[in-house]
Scaffold this active site. Sequence first.
Site: not given
Length: 284
Positions: A119, A96, A52
């Site tokens: 997200d 995460q 990422k």
Amino acid sequence: MTIIDGKQISASIKEAVAAQVATFPEKYGRVPHLTVIRVGEDPASVVYVRNKAKACEDCGIRNTTIVLPEETTEEALLEQIQTLNADASVDGILVQLPLPRHISEARVIETIAREKDVDGFHPLHVAGLWQKTPHMSPCTPSGIMKLLEAIGIDPKGKRAVVIGRSNIVGLPVAKMLLDANATVTLCHTRTVNLPEVTRQAEILIVAAGRAKMVGADMVADGAVVIDVGMDRDPETGQLCGDVDFDAVAPKASAITPVPGGVGPMTIACLMENTVECFLRHVSC
Ligand code: NAD
């Protein structure tokens, strides 16, 4: 048979993001800023977070990675998130997953400010997806829909079967396929006679997390097969998908490889979501 090149399709999305981001310093005086938090040293998470950061670099997006020790308390993590929520220089926050077991993922997800949730996992974004009101789309399901679009597959009127009903992949991708007018069947561990169901699929999306569980006997001739799985082959220890690629590819009309299929699309969509959060942030 087409091997769907997620790497190439994602590269063109990232190029478009990079071109857009390059115009931001002049327009807005800065570039988007994504902050990623990793808790602990889960080896897969280490790789995902690194990828990422690399994608941010490629797109000209500012990235901060915060690494917290495995024993971080839930309270300390929530405080860290609240600090980032209040930090005007941060446009997007990503924690995460998975988190260590002593931390509630649900509490973490609902603590991230909705407008910084790149997200799209916040309950209000989930509600937006299901009620068709404005929301941030989750990255992996969005990436799957973009793959279908890129290879010219319109789900309208097609029989789509999804294996897996998780909040982050199976459920949202089923809803997106439904919104694209497919006839959708959602399968899971309690589905009776799974192969019979999956053989009906013109579009088969597999997100079960079981190495090579889908064999040739589960796939109709000419099906489009999208493999979301990121597994380890128990025999070789190599990265593989939920689909037995070598067995299924000859039957499919199009299929994603692992790696190089859905994974890079997830990251490309994350870059797009970060820009979306930034643009909302600078305009309010
Ligand atoms: P999960 O464990 O939360 O959910 C798995 C789902 O599959 C469950 O709903 C379960 O009912 C179903 N399932 C499991 N075994 C089954 C079986 N034998 N038959 C039928 N259904 C079965 O997993 P997840 O978070 O949705 O992830 C699924 C896979 O996708 C994992 O391999 C994960 O690593 C991968 N993943 C990849 C990306 C990416 O960007 N490529 C993103 C997210 C997840």
